[in-house]
Enzyme design. Structure first.
Site, PDB file in Angstrom:
ATOM      1  N   LYS A 142     -24.376   6.693  -0.285  1.00  0.00           N
ATOM      2  CA  LYS A 142     -23.860   5.436  -0.855  1.00  0.00           C
ATOM      3  C   LYS A 142     -22.831   4.897   0.113  1.00  0.00           C
ATOM      4  CE  LYS A 142     -20.895   4.919  -4.492  1.00  0.00           C
ATOM      5  NZ  LYS A 142     -20.446   4.713  -5.891  1.00  0.00           N
ATOM      6  N   MET A 185     -11.022  10.312 -15.363  1.00  0.00           N
ATOM      7  CA  MET A 185     -12.047   9.713 -14.511  1.00  0.00           C
ATOM      8  C   MET A 185     -11.498   8.760 -13.455  1.00  0.00           C
ATOM      9  SD  MET A 185     -14.501  11.240 -15.925  1.00  0.00           S
ATOM     10  CE  MET A 185     -15.794  10.551 -14.913  1.00  0.00           C
TER      11      MET A 185
HETATM   12  P1  NAD Z   1     -10.145  -2.157 -12.653  1.00  0.00           P
HETATM   13  O1  NAD Z   1      -9.429  -2.702 -11.472  1.00  0.00           O
HETATM   14  O2  NAD Z   1     -11.158  -2.996 -13.340  1.00  0.00           O
HETATM   15  O3  NAD Z   1      -9.080  -1.688 -13.758  1.00  0.00           O
HETATM   16  C1  NAD Z   1      -7.924  -0.944 -13.375  1.00  0.00           C
HETATM   17  C2  NAD Z   1      -7.346  -0.241 -14.577  1.00  0.00           C
HETATM   18  O4  NAD Z   1      -6.188   0.491 -14.151  1.00  0.00           O
HETATM   19  C3  NAD Z   1      -6.853  -1.193 -15.668  1.00  0.00           C
HETATM   20  O5  NAD Z   1      -6.946  -0.551 -16.903  1.00  0.00           O
HETATM   21  C4  NAD Z   1      -5.391  -1.414 -15.272  1.00  0.00           C
HETATM   22  O6  NAD Z   1      -4.588  -1.867 -16.332  1.00  0.00           O
HETATM   23  C5  NAD Z   1      -5.039   0.004 -14.858  1.00  0.00           C
HETATM   24  N1  NAD Z   1      -3.864   0.047 -13.981  1.00  0.00           N
HETATM   25  C6  NAD Z   1      -3.637  -0.682 -12.868  1.00  0.00           C
HETATM   26  N2  NAD Z   1      -2.446  -0.367 -12.344  1.00  0.00           N
HETATM   27  C7  NAD Z   1      -1.897   0.595 -13.151  1.00  0.00           C
HETATM   28  C8  NAD Z   1      -0.691   1.330 -13.139  1.00  0.00           C
HETATM   29  N3  NAD Z   1       0.216   1.139 -12.204  1.00  0.00           N
HETATM   30  N4  NAD Z   1      -0.499   2.237 -14.130  1.00  0.00           N
HETATM   31  C9  NAD Z   1      -1.422   2.442 -15.089  1.00  0.00           C
HETATM   32  N5  NAD Z   1      -2.596   1.777 -15.150  1.00  0.00           N
HETATM   33  C10 NAD Z   1      -2.826   0.862 -14.196  1.00  0.00           C
HETATM   34  O7  NAD Z   1     -10.774  -0.779 -12.140  1.00  0.00           O
HETATM   35  P2  NAD Z   1     -12.048   0.008 -12.698  1.00  0.00           P
HETATM   36  O8  NAD Z   1     -13.257  -0.430 -11.956  1.00  0.00           O
HETATM   37  O9  NAD Z   1     -12.062   0.007 -14.182  1.00  0.00           O
HETATM   38  O10 NAD Z   1     -11.718   1.488 -12.155  1.00  0.00           O
HETATM   39  C11 NAD Z   1     -10.665   2.241 -12.724  1.00  0.00           C
HETATM   40  C12 NAD Z   1     -10.412   3.461 -11.873  1.00  0.00           C
HETATM   41  O11 NAD Z   1     -11.563   4.298 -11.873  1.00  0.00           O
HETATM   42  C13 NAD Z   1     -10.110   3.173 -10.402  1.00  0.00           C
HETATM   43  O12 NAD Z   1      -9.046   4.018  -9.990  1.00  0.00           O
HETATM   44  C14 NAD Z   1     -11.389   3.553  -9.688  1.00  0.00           C
HETATM   45  O13 NAD Z   1     -11.166   3.945  -8.342  1.00  0.00           O
HETATM   46  C15 NAD Z   1     -11.828   4.733 -10.544  1.00  0.00           C
HETATM   47  N6  NAD Z   1     -13.259   5.071 -10.449  1.00  0.00           N
HETATM   48  C16 NAD Z   1     -13.569   6.386 -10.463  1.00  0.00           C
HETATM   49  C17 NAD Z   1     -14.901   6.767 -10.393  1.00  0.00           C
HETATM   50  C18 NAD Z   1     -15.261   8.224 -10.443  1.00  0.00           C
HETATM   51  O14 NAD Z   1     -16.419   8.570 -10.198  1.00  0.00           O
HETATM   52  N7  NAD Z   1     -14.360   9.084 -10.815  1.00  0.00           N
HETATM   53  C19 NAD Z   1     -15.903   5.783 -10.279  1.00  0.00           C
HETATM   54  C20 NAD Z   1     -15.544   4.443 -10.311  1.00  0.00           C
HETATM   55  C21 NAD Z   1     -14.204   4.086 -10.405  1.00  0.00           C
END
Ligand code: NAD
Length: 321
Positions: A67, A219
């Site tokens: 990917k 996650m």
């Molecule tokens: P997004 O940008 O749509 O949402 C971000 C989220 O984080 C929101 O709920 C926001 O309010 C919160 N946030 C931002 N700054 C913050 C802070 N300082 N303190 C607490 N909360 C805060 O992002 P998304 O696409 O929903 O992704 C969320 C997270 O999941 C990201 O960190 C992304 O990298 C991670 N992710 C992980 C996987 C995995 O396989 N584990 C896959 C995809 C995304």
């Protein structure tokens, strides 16, 4: 070579497909039949973007590929998703390109499948309340996949940016389940299962807020420095992960490891539970924690399903290479 465009993936890969593919590949990883290659992730010095590759090989399913993608913070202003990814699959016998598959929807559905797999194998069967910490793009996918695993009757939600909570409320309404926005103390007091899916760099949930018997699926932490729960909470829980190498370096467990609260041997690949090699939860009082770091093999597994389903439905585009 086949092309499966982004806009077709949503209609051809459902939550059940993604769940089966992710559960299967976690099991294959734990058996040693599938492995991930080292991750590359670079700040490219243009458009403030982070770009990289996640790749691997599933020898049992003969799924080989990568990917490619990353994060472009300026995309939203252009009407595009900030996270962009594309999956490339190769013929494992010849190395020839096999397929190019849009990866944006698939990333969300495979990430939700991973926490759902953990809920199936680690949460208490009588779990009734789902806690959601985070209300970004991924959160709706997470909620939809989670509620299919247990007889949940209610969702409680919290988000750092309260104006985003409407996403959780609307998703719960669409599913047909009760919803309440709460503070973190109430969330911990009510929830049997908690999903954290934020981009936080500081602990949100504290150990004192979590009841015995809770299952946490952490996650959001997929990079060095990110953190969603206190290291003491990780240490108080029985920890499971998709891949131990990522858990200790870029996952939620990185902080408990760095603080020497736990050692690497305390973290179990969830594939061992799926394969019956580890019992998983052993009592109703145990706190279990799944550190879902996100591995390339998850992406390849769901992309492989996308290709199969696209071919079956006549939706794959064929090009000569
Ligand atoms: P997004 O940008 O749509 O949402 C971000 C989220 O984080 C929101 O709920 C926001 O309010 C919160 N946030 C931002 N700054 C913050 C802070 N300082 N303190 C607490 N909360 C805060 O992002 P998304 O696409 O929903 O992704 C969320 C997270 O999941 C990201 O960190 C992304 O990298 C991670 N992710 C992980 C996987 C995995 O396989 N584990 C896959 C995809 C995304």
């Amino acid at each position: 070579m086949l092309i499966v465009p982004e806009d077709k993936c949503r209609e051809i890969v459902g939550r059940e497909d993604a769940f089966k593919a992710v559960e299967g590949v976690f099991a294959a990883m734990a058996r040693g039949d599938a492995y991930n290659f080292p991750v590359i992730r670079e700040a490219i010095g243009h458009a403030d973007a982070l770009y990289g590759f996640k790749s691997g090989f599933d020898r049992a399913g003969l799924v080989l590929g990568l990917k490619s993608g990353g994060y472009w913070p300026g995309n939203e202003k252009r009407g595009l998703t900030n996270h962009q990814s594309t999956v490339f699959l190769f013929n494992a016998d010849t190395g020839q390109p096999k397929a190019m598959v849009g990866g944006n929807y698939l990333t969300a559905v495979r990430t939700a499948a991973a926490s759902a797999v953990s809920i199936k194998h680690l949460s208490r069967p009588d779990s009734k309340v789902l806690g959601m910490v985070g209300a970004g793009h991924q959160s709706a996918f997470q909620m939809r996949a989670a509620v299919e695993q247990r007889g949940f009757e209610k969702v409680v939600g919290w988000n750092y940016h309260p104006e985003m909570l409407s996403r959780l409320e609307e998703t719960a309404r669409d599913i047909g389940i009760d919803y309440e926005s709460v503070d973190l103390d109430q969330l911990g007091a009510q929830a049997d299962v908690i999903i954290t899916i934020t981009s936080s760099f500081a602990a949100i949930l504290k150990a004192a807020q979590i009841r015995p018997g809770t299952h946490l699926a952490c996650m959001g932490t997929d990079t060095k420095g990110k953190q969603e729960v206190e290291a003491e909470l990780v240490a108080a829980a029985t920890a499971f992960t998709d891949e131990v190498a990522q858990s200790v370096s870029i996952g939620e467990c990185q902080h408990a490891i760095a603080a020497r609260l736990i050692g690497e041997s305390a973290i179990t690949p969830i594939g061992d539970v799926i394969n019956g090699k580890h019992p998983g939860r052993t009592s109703d009082d145990e706190i279990t924690l799944f550190d879902g770091t996100g591995v390339g093999l998850q992406d390849l597994a769901v992309a492989d399903v996308a290709v199969q389903n696209a071919v079956t439905r006549g939706l794959a585009i064929s090009v000569d290479m």
